[in-house]
Enzyme design. Structure first.
Site, mmCIF file in Angstrom:
data_model
loop_
_atom_site.group_PDB
_atom_site.id
_atom_site.type_symbol
_atom_site.label_atom_id
_atom_site.label_comp_id
_atom_site.label_asym_id
_atom_site.label_seq_id
_atom_site.Cartn_x
_atom_site.Cartn_y
_atom_site.Cartn_z
ATOM 1 N N ILE A 88 9.621 -9.216 -5.539
ATOM 2 C CA ILE A 88 8.969 -8.055 -6.157
ATOM 3 C C ILE A 88 9.088 -6.798 -5.318
ATOM 4 O O ILE A 88 8.594 -5.749 -5.716
ATOM 5 C CB ILE A 88 7.479 -8.354 -6.438
ATOM 6 C CG1 ILE A 88 6.748 -8.718 -5.148
ATOM 7 C CG2 ILE A 88 7.322 -9.429 -7.475
ATOM 8 C CD1 ILE A 88 5.251 -8.891 -5.322
ATOM 9 N N GLY A 89 9.712 -6.871 -4.137
ATOM 10 C CA GLY A 89 9.849 -5.680 -3.330
ATOM 11 C C GLY A 89 10.763 -5.925 -2.153
ATOM 12 O O GLY A 89 10.945 -7.056 -1.705
ATOM 13 N N GLU A 90 11.362 -4.828 -1.621
ATOM 14 C CA GLU A 90 12.279 -4.991 -0.496
ATOM 15 C C GLU A 90 12.366 -3.684 0.263
ATOM 16 O O GLU A 90 12.405 -2.602 -0.338
ATOM 17 C CB GLU A 90 13.662 -5.390 -1.010
ATOM 18 C CG GLU A 90 14.661 -5.640 0.108
ATOM 19 C CD GLU A 90 15.999 -6.137 -0.445
ATOM 20 O OE1 GLU A 90 16.891 -6.426 0.371
ATOM 21 O OE2 GLU A 90 16.136 -6.227 -1.671
ATOM 22 N N GLY A 91 12.385 -3.765 1.575
ATOM 23 C CA GLY A 91 12.594 -2.607 2.424
ATOM 24 C C GLY A 91 13.788 -2.864 3.336
ATOM 25 O O GLY A 91 14.523 -3.841 3.175
ATOM 26 N N GLY A 92 13.933 -1.994 4.333
ATOM 27 C CA GLY A 92 15.073 -2.156 5.217
ATOM 28 C C GLY A 92 15.009 -3.430 6.020
ATOM 29 O O GLY A 92 16.046 -4.031 6.331
ATOM 30 N N VAL A 96 9.604 -9.040 -0.049
ATOM 31 C CA VAL A 96 8.318 -9.515 -0.537
ATOM 32 C C VAL A 96 8.535 -10.331 -1.800
ATOM 33 O O VAL A 96 9.296 -9.937 -2.685
ATOM 34 C CB VAL A 96 7.366 -8.345 -0.854
ATOM 35 C CG1 VAL A 96 6.010 -8.868 -1.273
ATOM 36 C CG2 VAL A 96 7.242 -7.434 0.337
ATOM 37 N N LYS A 112 5.170 -11.781 2.434
ATOM 38 C CA LYS A 112 6.085 -10.849 3.093
ATOM 39 C C LYS A 112 6.733 -11.551 4.290
ATOM 40 O O LYS A 112 6.039 -12.195 5.073
ATOM 41 C CB LYS A 112 5.327 -9.614 3.575
ATOM 42 C CG LYS A 112 4.642 -8.833 2.469
ATOM 43 C CD LYS A 112 3.834 -7.658 2.994
ATOM 44 C CE LYS A 112 4.730 -6.598 3.583
ATOM 45 N NZ LYS A 112 3.970 -5.372 3.936
ATOM 46 N N ASP A 205 0.653 6.485 7.590
ATOM 47 C CA ASP A 205 1.606 6.739 6.499
ATOM 48 C C ASP A 205 0.864 6.778 5.163
ATOM 49 O O ASP A 205 1.218 6.073 4.221
ATOM 50 C CB ASP A 205 2.695 5.676 6.472
ATOM 51 C CG ASP A 205 3.932 6.153 5.700
ATOM 52 O OD1 ASP A 205 4.030 7.361 5.427
ATOM 53 O OD2 ASP A 205 4.778 5.316 5.360
#
Length: 1008
Positions: A88-92, A96, A112, A205
């Site tokens: 359901i999600g991804e960063g560098g 997740v 995560k 942030d």
């Protein structure tokens, strides 16, 4: 790095501002067929992601992430007790999954973990920091951590609460939240950030993508702060056992939301106030739809320019940003906030401007010290209290300008010092002489002005408010007046501190105008405050106190609080008498209000006597054209109608209208009152055509003269709609019912859900007669969308919903809703009257008997025959224990005795017949049931079933079978379930069917 990047850097900066799933499409379009260029930009993006936040996008939005590289785990894999369901999600550096925990409990969670190949020491350190930061916090607006561990390959993971939500800015726009609603949501975010700070954690942030909004089970919006991936410890708390080193000149955070101290490369000194700055930017965006510095523009320039903008450039005020928008953008922004463009600018200008700018001060020492302090100032604004934020003073502005323009400021300073020295001596000598002469005159003028100021202000406001009250507004929209009143109301006490008499006089005028607007609860508060103030200055027996008691009695009367109203009116009369002013015009108003109360109480002889006395005194004191004489005549006519003197009332009303025409006076609200009253009189006499003309005239005048939402307009619309419906003009009736319903919803003050519900109920009944089931369903979907709460305030609307479900045969849904409503409002007998037959229809006999037990314990000795009839009938539908039957029979006796002589008394006879049958008094049951013959169809079926069973018990078998056959034939003529609408008598339909079934079982069973 400079501010003129090459094409690769330009494309990189543009793509950086896009969501990961949008970058591929952007690069395909921007790079064309240049594969080398595309690869260079892609490499920069990947390097940026690895160096930045653990998660750059929200991790809890249930959307399929777009991965540029395959993760080590996939849907269906297991990590410990967790089964991965969907990415359901991804960063560098991280990915997740939505996962399902299977033991020790089953639930959906967000898991995560670090990507394969990205588990460097710095990434793992950040990951562990976020995990520990979240674990230390326990707040309803912060995502909770449930578990943590490492995969078999040694990569760390943690498990957190799965949040179904969207960015706070998107949620506010999609829900079209008003500015007030956005501020209330923002306060919750502040409290969450404060909690983190108390745990020693800075988020660093704060931005919309890190604040998701979901909804609670009750339908309330709930913001959740997520992604503490760049959090920093501010106390001795250890976030990780490893050392986290932020590389020199590495920006931590998102440029558009970054505080000046973050951009200054002094991160070792960042404290909680950096989050205050982020909250200020967030509030700026919630108010205007944009960030102070455009995010895309920042990403197009180099690092040095980003730092310069954040450190040196002052953002424009939020209201100025709105004012400078393109017309189309401003209109769209205002619509998202349920406002008009100019009104939105006015709302933001001033207090909200300064709250935002204080939170975003470059000098963090000038910001709010805590998130709670920011939240408190916002709450002060919402409560119309004085905020702590203030526009920067002249010295501060000068100091900031000098810092930015050091050379020019130094030159001007030298010149200024020379000029000051040259003029100083001359100025001092001259000023002393002038001051000596001026001081004496000034003190004298101040004393005179202070003595007159308060009374002048009060007099001015009285005249102004009297001139713009709804009764004098000639149909103008009074919403602005209401807004002015509300704001002024909160400031009266402060503005007139130490002057209770002046405050009392002004509040009296406010009370009158609020009452004229139909805002009776607020009006009541005004008059009670007047009496309190007059008592404080030892004037409880003044003319002002008598007026306040009198008008308070009227306001309570309009809220149907008769006992309280009588006490206030009597207190006013006693005061007028002691003051020797019983025949003064202000005292006559008290008599007029008392006459209305007596009419409503049914004390018609007293009411008529008082009304005639009021009319006599007003004609004696007032000029012939005064509208108060017309009002007194109208009240007398209403009393005559209630007393059955219809012809005399009609003659009086026609005479009043004719006199008004002869004087060629402009029609106003008082003449609308006469037209409405005459319409009611004519309708009672069967003169429908003339009655319709009167109602139409009353509606036309009230549409023009009264503010939207006024209950008098709703009353005339409903009367005309009922008349049109009776005449078979269903189209016209439906349009009028809709207007009445919308008008009742447009109340500018306290909502009146009962009036709104009545208009809606009549509208739905008509639509069902017209077989517009789909339109009715659509109307309910609009008024009561998913998540619409079942609260005390909304009970009237939910009762209509239950009524609709029941009469259309959806008994299971209606029953479930009825049980909730009874639990919420156990003193409302109508809810029991709805639930009892539904429980029988659904075969819930044990629940039905438990409900009967509750009814008989709660409604022991009612005086209202209708209440007694309903409760008795509900508890006698089916055989019960002897004690319950006796208690229900006692209620039936109350209905028969208290309802004797009423038009509806035959209905009470059926209840009595049923009670006698349940007690075994069969002959008496037959006697009472015979009295019901020839009445309404449902009652005839019910009485026929009792006659059948009672005759059978007395061995009169032929008569029993005859009554059963007749009752069955009559029931067949009633609406059927297949018709889709049992009508408003659906309760009696269920009761008739139940009794008929009991009779068949008794008679046909014995025959076998």
């Amino acid at each position: 790095m400079n501010s003129s990047p090459d094409p690769v850097i330009a494309l990189f900066n543009e793509a950086l501002g896009l969501a990961p799933e949008e970058r591929v499409r952007y690069l395909d379009h921007a790079c064309g067929g240049d594969a080398a260029l595309r690869e260079r930009v892609k490499s920069l993006l990947l390097a940026h992601d690895r160096a930045g936040d653990f998660m750059g996008e929200p991790v809890a939005i249930l959307q399929q992430g777009t991965a540029s590289e395959p993760a080590g785990e996939a849907a269906g894999d297991r990590i410990g007790p967790y089964k991965l369901l969907q990415q359901i999600g991804e960063g560098g550096c991280g990915v997740v999954f939505m996962a399902e925990q299977e033991e020790p409990i089953r639930r959906r969670v967000a898991l995560k973990l670090v990507k394969p190949g990205m588990d460097t020491k710095s990434v793992i350190t950040r990951f562990e920091a976020e995990r520990q930061a979240l674990a230390m916090m326990d707040h309803p607006n912060i995502a909770k951590v449930f578990d943590a561990g490492v995969t078999p390959t040694g990569r760390p993971y943690f498990v957190m609460e799965l949040i179904h939500g969207i960015r706070i800015t998107e949620f506010c726009d999609e829900s079209a939240l008003s500015t007030t609603e956005r501020l209330e949501l923002f306060v919750q975010v502040c409290h969450a950030v404060q909690h983190a700070h108390q745990k020693g954690i800075i988020h660093r942030d704060i931005k919309p993508s890190n604040i998701l909004v979901t909804r609670t089970s009750a339908g309330d919006a709930l913001p959740m702060v997520i992604d503490f991936g760049v959090a920093k410890a501010i106390t001795g708390q250890r976030l990780t056992d490893n050392t986290l080193f932020t590389a020199f000149e590495m920006l931590i955070g998102t440029p558009a939301y970054m505080s000046p101290e973050q951009a200054a490369f002094t991160n070792v000194d960042v404290d909680t106030r950096t989050d205050i700055y982020g909250l200020g930017v967030l509030l700026y965006e919630l108010l205007t739809g944009t960030t102070p510095f455009d995010a895309r523009e920042l990403l197009k320039v180099g690092l040095d320019e980003i730092r310069r903008v954040i450190l040196d450039r002052d953002p424009v005020l939020p209201s100025t940003r709105l004012k400078c928008m393109e017309a189309g953008d401003l209109t769209a922004t205002a619509q998202h906030r349920q406002s008009e463009p100019l009104r939105l600018i006015r709302v933001v200008r001033g207090d909200l401007d300064w709250i935002v700018m204080k939170a975003m001060e470059k000098d963090r020492a000038r910001r709010y010290p805590t998130a709670n302090a920011l939240a408190t100032d916002v709450q002060r604004y919402l409560a119309d209290e004085t905020i702590t934020a203030r526009p920067p003073g002249s010295l501060y502005k000068l100091r900031k300008w000098m810092v930015r323009n050091r050379l020019l400021a130094g030159s001007l300073l030298v010149i200024g010092l020379l000029l000051s020295a040259a003029l100083a001596i001359t100025s001092i000598l001259l000023s002393r002489e002038r001051e000596a002469r001026r001081q004496a005159d000034l003190e004298k003028r101040r004393a005179q002005a202070a003595a007159a100021t308060s009374q002048q202000v009060v007099t001015f406001l009285k005249e102004t408010l009297a001139g713009v009250a709804p009764s004098a507004a000639k149909g103008r929209d009074t919403r602005m007046l209401r807004e002015i009143l509300d704001r002024a109301n909160h400031r009266i006490a402060e503005g007139l501190a130490g002057q209770p008499e002046a405050e009392a006089e002004l509040r009296y005028i406010f009370g009158v105008v609020y009452a004229d607007l139909g805002a009776y609860k607020t009006s009541e508060q005004m008059f009670r405050r007047v009496l309190e103030l007059l008592g404080r200055v030892s004037l409880p027996e003044s003319v002002g106190a008598a007026r306040a008691h009198s008008f308070l009695g009227l306001v309570l009367l309009r809220q149907s609080r008769w006992n309280e109203s009588e006490a206030e009116l009597q207190a006013a009369l006693d005061l007028w008498k002691r003051l020797g002013l019983l025949e003064e015009i202000r005292a006559v108003e008290t008599l007029a209000n008392l006459s209305v109360l007596r009419r409503l109480e049914g004390r018609l002889e007293e009411a008529e006597s008082l009304s005639r006395r009021v009319l006599e005194l007003r004609r004696k004191i007032l000029p012939p054209a005064d509208s108060r004489i017309l009002s007194a005549s109208s009240n007398l006519g209403s009393v005559l109608v209630a007393a059955g003197k219809i012809s005399e009332a009609e003659q009086l009303f026609r005479q009043l209208i004719e006199e008004r025409k002869n004087r060629e006076e402009t029609e106003d609200h008082s003449i609308a009152l006469i037209h409405h009253a005459l319409g009611a009189v004519l309708q009672r006499q069967g003169k429908s055509g003339e009655a319709r003309e009167c109602y139409e005239r009353a509606v036309a005048i009230r549409r023009e003269m009264l503010v939207k939402g006024h209950p008098h307009l709703t009353s005339s619309l409903m009367a005309l709609a009922n008349l049109q419906r009776a005449a078979g003009k269903t189209g016209e009736a439906e349009a009028l019912y809709r207007e009445a319903f919308e008008n009742s919803r447009n109340r500018t003050d306290e909502e009146d859900p009962t009036a709104t519900a009545k208009a809606l109920e009549d509208l739905i009944k008509l639509m069902l007669v017209q077989k517009k089931r789909i339109e009715v369903d659509a109307l309910f979907s609009e008024l009561m969308p998913p998540g619409f709460p079942i609260t005390l305030e909304n009970v009237p609307l939910w009762k209509i919903r239950a009524e609709f479900l029941a009469r259309t045969g959806k008994w299971a849904e209606a029953m479930a809703l009825g049980e909730k409503l009874v639990a919420l409002q156990p003193g409302d007998h109508e809810l029991y009257h709805t639930l009892a037959p539904l429980l029988i229809a659904e075969g819930e006999i044990e629940a039905y008997r438990e409900l009967c037990d509750r009814i008989l314990k709660r409604f022991v000795a009612p005086t209202d025959p209708f209440l007694a009839d309903r409760m008795a009938k509900d508890c006698l539908i089916m055989p019960s224990a002897e004690g319950d039957v006796k208690a229900a029979a006692a209620l039936a006796e109350v209905a028969v005795s208290k309802g004797a002589g009423r038009a509806s008394s035959p209905l009470f006879h059926f209840c009595k017949a049923l009670a006698e049958y349940r007690q075994g008094n069969f002959a008496e049951a037959i006697e009472w049931a015979e009295k019901v013959k020839g009445l309404l169809p449902h009652a005839a079926v019910e009485a026929g079933a009792i006659l059948a069973m009672a005759n059978h018990q007395l061995k009169q078998f032929d008569a029993a079978r005859a009554h059963l056959a007749g009752s069955s034939a009559a029931f067949a003529k009633l609406p059927s379930l297949e018709s889709g609408d049992l009508g408003g008598d659906w309760r009696d339909w269920i009761i008739a069917r139940t009794l008929l079934a009991e009779a068949r079982t008794l008679i046909e069973g014995s025959a076998r």
